[in-house]
Scaffold this active site. Structure first.
Site, PDB file in Angstrom:
ATOM      1  CG  MET A 138      33.727   7.070 -34.057  1.00 34.50           C
ATOM      2  SD  MET A 138      32.208   6.739 -34.956  1.00 34.50           S
ATOM      3  CE  MET A 138      31.798   5.124 -34.396  1.00 34.50           C
ATOM      4  N   PRO A 139      36.779   7.075 -31.527  1.00 28.21           N
ATOM      5  CG  PRO A 139      38.435   8.387 -30.531  1.00 28.21           C
ATOM      6  CD  PRO A 139      37.837   8.016 -31.843  1.00 28.21           C
ATOM      7  CB  ILE A 140      32.337   6.201 -28.232  1.00 26.25           C
ATOM      8  CG1 ILE A 140      32.038   6.167 -29.733  1.00 26.25           C
ATOM      9  CG2 ILE A 140      31.120   6.658 -27.443  1.00 26.25           C
ATOM     10  CD1 ILE A 140      30.993   5.135 -30.129  1.00 26.25           C
ATOM     11  CB  SER A 185      37.375  10.862 -35.481  1.00 30.31           C
ATOM     12  OG  SER A 185      38.499  10.837 -34.630  1.00 30.31           O
ATOM     13  CG  PHE A 226      31.081  10.415 -31.580  1.00 28.45           C
ATOM     14  CD1 PHE A 226      30.000  11.119 -32.079  1.00 28.45           C
ATOM     15  CD2 PHE A 226      31.965   9.826 -32.476  1.00 28.45           C
ATOM     16  CE1 PHE A 226      29.791  11.239 -33.443  1.00 28.45           C
ATOM     17  CE2 PHE A 226      31.775   9.940 -33.843  1.00 28.45           C
ATOM     18  CZ  PHE A 226      30.694  10.646 -34.332  1.00 28.45           C
TER      19      PHE A 226
END
Length: 78
Positions: A1-3, A46, A48
């Site tokens: 889940m990269p932000i 996935s 954000f």
């Protein structure tokens, strides 16, 4: 889940503009998400993206408040 966090100063993004537009923010979100998909194979759903607009008076550069830096170095850093 990269932000992905994008910090920008709260000022106009071009002549006559006083802030970054919703369309420009949407383009930043799309571009950052597509970059992660292309480079790291991270699905768009996935990823954000958070855009933080920082008041210009809270932005420092080269040991100076940004506005003072711009005043002292109008041609940019050397």
């Amino acid at each position: 889940m990269p932000i992905v966090t994008i910090q920008i100063t709260r000022e106009g993004s071009g002549p006559g503009r006083k802030h970054v537009t919703d369309e420009e923010k949407a383009e930043l979100i799309k571009g950052a998400s597509e970059l992660l998909l292309r480079v790291l194979n991270k699905p768009l759903v996935s990823t954000f993206v958070v855009i933080q607009e920082v008041p210009l008076e809270n932005w420092g550069w080269g040991g100076l408040p940004a506005l003072e830096f711009r005043r002292q170095f109008p041609e940019g850093p050397r």
